[in-house]
Design a protein around this motif. Structure first.
Motif, PDB file in Angstrom:
ATOM      1  N   PHE A 410     179.095  32.475  57.671  1.00 50.61           N
ATOM      2  CA  PHE A 410     178.582  32.201  59.009  1.00 50.61           C
ATOM      3  C   PHE A 410     178.493  33.440  59.893  1.00 50.61           C
ATOM      4  N   ALA A 411     179.130  34.529  59.498  1.00 53.08           N
ATOM      5  CA  ALA A 411     179.311  35.675  60.395  1.00 53.08           C
ATOM      6  C   ALA A 411     177.997  36.217  60.945  1.00 53.08           C
ATOM      7  N   GLN A 412     177.018  36.452  60.082  1.00 51.22           N
ATOM      8  CA  GLN A 412     175.768  37.038  60.544  1.00 51.22           C
ATOM      9  C   GLN A 412     174.995  36.080  61.445  1.00 51.22           C
ATOM     10  N   LYS A 413     175.189  34.790  61.236  1.00 53.63           N
ATOM     11  CA  LYS A 413     174.515  33.813  62.095  1.00 53.63           C
ATOM     12  C   LYS A 413     175.161  33.781  63.482  1.00 53.63           C
ATOM     13  N   PHE A 414     176.478  33.928  63.525  1.00 51.51           N
ATOM     14  CA  PHE A 414     177.136  34.017  64.822  1.00 51.51           C
ATOM     15  C   PHE A 414     176.720  35.306  65.532  1.00 51.51           C
ATOM     16  N   LYS A 415     176.593  36.385  64.761  1.00 52.79           N
ATOM     17  CA  LYS A 415     176.151  37.645  65.344  1.00 52.79           C
ATOM     18  C   LYS A 415     174.783  37.471  66.006  1.00 52.79           C
ATOM     19  N   GLU A 416     173.890  36.763  65.339  1.00 55.30           N
ATOM     20  CA  GLU A 416     172.559  36.532  65.882  1.00 55.30           C
ATOM     21  C   GLU A 416     172.625  35.751  67.189  1.00 55.30           C
ATOM     22  N   GLU A 417     173.494  34.747  67.252  1.00 55.95           N
ATOM     23  CA  GLU A 417     173.614  33.951  68.479  1.00 55.95           C
ATOM     24  C   GLU A 417     174.182  34.779  69.627  1.00 55.95           C
ATOM     25  N   LEU A 418     175.055  35.737  69.304  1.00 57.96           N
ATOM     26  CA  LEU A 418     175.613  36.587  70.355  1.00 57.96           C
ATOM     27  C   LEU A 418     174.546  37.427  71.040  1.00 57.96           C
ATOM     28  N   GLN A 419     173.446  37.680  70.347  1.00 60.84           N
ATOM     29  CA  GLN A 419     172.342  38.422  70.966  1.00 60.84           C
ATOM     30  C   GLN A 419     171.691  37.621  72.096  1.00 60.84           C
ATOM     31  N   PHE A 420     171.866  36.308  72.060  1.00 63.25           N
ATOM     32  CA  PHE A 420     171.230  35.436  73.052  1.00 63.25           C
ATOM     33  C   PHE A 420     172.266  34.771  73.978  1.00 63.25           C
ATOM     34  N   ALA A 421     173.472  35.328  73.984  1.00 56.51           N
ATOM     35  CA  ALA A 421     174.556  34.688  74.724  1.00 56.51           C
ATOM     36  C   ALA A 421     174.541  35.039  76.212  1.00 56.51           C
ATOM     37  N   TYR A 422     174.861  34.036  77.019  1.00 57.11           N
ATOM     38  CA  TYR A 422     175.060  34.209  78.455  1.00 57.11           C
ATOM     39  C   TYR A 422     176.558  34.112  78.738  1.00 57.11           C
ATOM     40  N   VAL A 423     176.986  34.718  79.826  1.00 60.30           N
ATOM     41  CA  VAL A 423     178.372  34.599  80.264  1.00 60.30           C
ATOM     42  C   VAL A 423     178.411  33.897  81.611  1.00 60.30           C
ATOM     43  N   ARG A 424     179.551  33.329  81.897  1.00 60.08           N
ATOM     44  CA  ARG A 424     179.710  32.649  83.187  1.00 60.08           C
ATOM     45  C   ARG A 424     179.634  33.652  84.338  1.00 60.08           C
ATOM     46  N   PRO A 425     179.048  33.274  85.446  1.00 60.35           N
ATOM     47  CA  PRO A 425     178.927  34.216  86.559  1.00 60.35           C
ATOM     48  C   PRO A 425     180.273  34.490  87.216  1.00 60.35           C
ATOM     49  N   ALA A 426     180.490  35.739  87.575  1.00 62.62           N
ATOM     50  CA  ALA A 426     181.732  36.123  88.255  1.00 62.62           C
ATOM     51  C   ALA A 426     181.587  35.887  89.751  1.00 62.62           C
ATOM     52  N   ALA A 427     181.412  34.632  90.108  1.00 58.16           N
ATOM     53  CA  ALA A 427     181.262  34.245  91.509  1.00 58.16           C
ATOM     54  C   ALA A 427     182.479  33.438  91.933  1.00 58.16           C
ATOM     55  N   ASN A 428     182.912  33.645  93.170  1.00 54.71           N
ATOM     56  CA  ASN A 428     184.077  32.912  93.667  1.00 54.71           C
ATOM     57  C   ASN A 428     183.910  31.406  93.543  1.00 54.71           C
ATOM     58  N   ILE A 429     182.669  30.947  93.645  1.00 54.20           N
ATOM     59  CA  ILE A 429     182.402  29.510  93.659  1.00 54.20           C
ATOM     60  C   ILE A 429     182.273  28.940  92.246  1.00 54.20           C
ATOM     61  N   TYR A 430     182.238  29.788  91.219  1.00 48.40           N
ATOM     62  CA  TYR A 430     181.996  29.266  89.868  1.00 48.40           C
ATOM     63  C   TYR A 430     182.984  28.177  89.445  1.00 48.40           C
ATOM     64  N   PRO A 431     184.291  28.317  89.648  1.00 52.03           N
ATOM     65  CA  PRO A 431     185.196  27.241  89.212  1.00 52.03           C
ATOM     66  C   PRO A 431     184.837  25.881  89.793  1.00 52.03           C
ATOM     67  N   THR A 432     184.390  25.873  91.050  1.00 49.75           N
ATOM     68  CA  THR A 432     183.981  24.616  91.669  1.00 49.75           C
ATOM     69  C   THR A 432     182.703  24.086  91.017  1.00 49.75           C
ATOM     70  N   ILE A 433     181.761  24.984  90.752  1.00 51.12           N
ATOM     71  CA  ILE A 433     180.520  24.573  90.078  1.00 51.12           C
ATOM     72  C   ILE A 433     180.832  23.968  88.723  1.00 51.12           C
ATOM     73  N   SER A 434     181.672  24.646  87.960  1.00 48.89           N
ATOM     74  CA  SER A 434     182.030  24.160  86.625  1.00 48.89           C
ATOM     75  C   SER A 434     182.669  22.782  86.687  1.00 48.89           C
ATOM     76  N   GLN A 435     183.599  22.612  87.611  1.00 40.33           N
ATOM     77  CA  GLN A 435     184.276  21.325  87.758  1.00 40.33           C
ATOM     78  C   GLN A 435     183.275  20.215  88.084  1.00 40.33           C
ATOM     79  N   GLU A 436     182.336  20.509  88.962  1.00 41.44           N
ATOM     80  CA  GLU A 436     181.355  19.484  89.352  1.00 41.44           C
ATOM     81  C   GLU A 436     180.366  19.189  88.226  1.00 41.44           C
TER      82      GLU A 436
END
Length: 466
Positions: A410-436
């Motif tokens: 699976f390793a190379q397939k996971f590597k491919e997905e990492l090329q298209f990965a997003y990360v959570r925004p470093a915004a103060n409000i993000y925890p509230t957004i996630s919870q909602e």
């Protein structure tokens, strides 16, 4: 304390977000187990039986000679320290720490033990950093690392000295490690979400939502649970389902950290994504018991029973399921991109941890960066650490060099997905957004509201807390 810092501390501590980016929460909770204490004792014993350097001690409390002139404080995340219950991780860290200490006899590393409640730990480090009292080195949850960059020390010179190239990291990590013109942290472990499918049942994994629903109905008619995912109220649920939103081009916040998910095209993308999840339940493709799944391992019993055709989960589920169903996992299962609204869309999400240096003492800064690079980041360190912990490396070249990944189907397939990965925004409000978002998904799938009303209600709550 400035208002911005106070607000960030409030939301981080209130949210209670744990180690969602690096696996399930159980790996943190193991820190206080009897096994962890046994590992610590074994580490201390093994480090003292080697006569090559009788003054070097390697324990969860001290690395090096206790009389060494230079002291560096280090706060790792508990699951990435010698206090973890995973014997493979403890053995790896003990060996590497001992090697480093013997090469630096005048330096001692003093690990700082911290709470397994990651949100509390991050909030405490942020207060310390703001007052100039942070540990010399600390591990920071990747999605909130941008809030620490004003206190982090540049380490470009050490990265260059160690022949590391920031372009070797995946794009999502580069943007966090080097927000402007200086490298301020080292992303050392990651994961990614993907579609897992039974290759003996699913000959062509679906690329779109409609393909998934059409195939799912057929599989349901054959007696399978066609498609599982976590839909309980937990950060893991947000991470595993946000690819459907990001794939449509959706944004949770703007560049200033202001919420935008409830307006215009973003609102439409959010409604579409939750409506897709609703359709999986309404059609019977997905059983309603997914409402009880807060983390991916909650699906293990279903997966072991052999009646599940597809599920969306984090990459480290592969290692977990190999231990649950042994050789049959590699024989029966494969991974593919997460189905999107349209065939030309592609998205996943990645989490992980970043180590950063806070000390302004130049000698300590260089030594601290050298220690982290040797333990977790250079070729040998990242291969050894990720192999011991079952993680994915955030450096692309390690996928080609690491022996344990060469043999992983699976390793190379996971590597491919990492090329298209997003990360959570470093915004103060993000925890509230996630919870909602979690509440919205849960309420819609339980039949208590519509996607439109759920999104608008989430928007109302989030914007009222700005």
């Amino acid at each position: 304390m400035k208002r911005g810092l106070a607000l960030l501390l409030a939301v981080v501590m209130a949210a209670g977000i744990f180690l969602a980016g690096c696996g399930n929460k159980n790996e943190n909770q193991s820190v206080q187990s009897t096994a962890a204490q046994s590992n610590a004792a074994q580490s201390e014993q093994s480090s003292k039986t080697d006569n090559s350097n009788a003054n070097v001690t390697v324990t969860p409390q001290l690395i090096g000679d206790k009389n060494a002139k230079t002291e560096i404080t280090w706060q790792p995340v508990p699951a990435h320290s010698m206090m973890d219950s995973n014997q493979a991780k403890v053995e790896y860290l003990t060996k590497k720490a001992k090697e480093w200490a013997e090469k630096h006899p005048d330096v001692k590393i003093v690990p700082i033990q911290t709470t397994i409640a990651i949100s509390d730990s991050m909030a405490k480090i942020l207060v310390q950093a703001a007052s100039g009292q942070a540990p010399d080195i600390a591990a920071i949850d990747s999605y909130i690392f941008p809030n620490f960059t004003k206190y982090a020390q540049p380490i470009d010179d050490i990265v260059q000295e160690k022949n590391l190239d920031i372009n070797d990291w995946f794009p999502f990590a580069q943007n966090v490690m080097k927000p402007e013109d200086k490298i301020l942290g080292l992303w050392y472990t990651t994961d990614v979400r993907a579609l897992f499918y039974r290759k003996d049942i699913v000959k062509n994994p679906p690329k779109t939502w409609q393909e998934l629903l059409d195939l799912g109905k057929q599989l349901k008619g054959q007696g399978y649970d066609a498609f599982l995912y976590s839909a309980g109220r937990d950060e893991n649920v947000t991470m595993n389902t946000l690819p459907y939103f990001f794939g449509q081009g959706g944004k949770l916040v703007d560049d200033n950290g202001t919420p935008v998910f409830g307006e215009g095209e973003n609102r439409a993308a959010m409604i579409n994504y939750i409506n897709f999840l609703k359709s999986t339940v309404d059609t019977g493709v997905t059983p309603t018991r997914v409402l009880n799944f807060k983390s991916d391992p909650n699906m293990n019993a279903d997966l072991a029973a052999g009646k599940v055709a597809m599920f969306v989960g984090v990459s480290n589920m592969a290692a977990q399921l190999r231990s649950v169903i042994a050789d049959k996992f590699d024989e029966l299962w494969d991974v593919a991109p997460i189905p999107m609204a349209e065939a030309d869309q592609r998205a996943s999400t990645a989490g992980g941890w970043v180590s950063t240096v806070f000390t302004e003492d130049d000698q300590k800064r260089k030594l601290a960066a050298d220690f982290i690079i040797d333990m977790y980041v250079n070729d040998q360190g990242m291969e050894g650490w990720c192999s011991a912990g079952g993680y994915l490396p955030p450096r692309k070249s390690v996928f080609e060099k690491a022996e344990f990944l060469k043999s992983d189907p699976f390793a190379q397939k996971f590597k491919e997905e990492l090329q298209f990965a997003y990360v959570r925004p470093a915004a103060n409000i993000y925890p509230t957004i996630s919870q909602e978002i979690q509440i919205a998904i849960n309420n819609v799938l339980a039949g208590q509201t519509t996607p439109e009303k759920a999104v608008d209600n989430a928007w109302k709550i989030v914007t009222s807390k700005k």
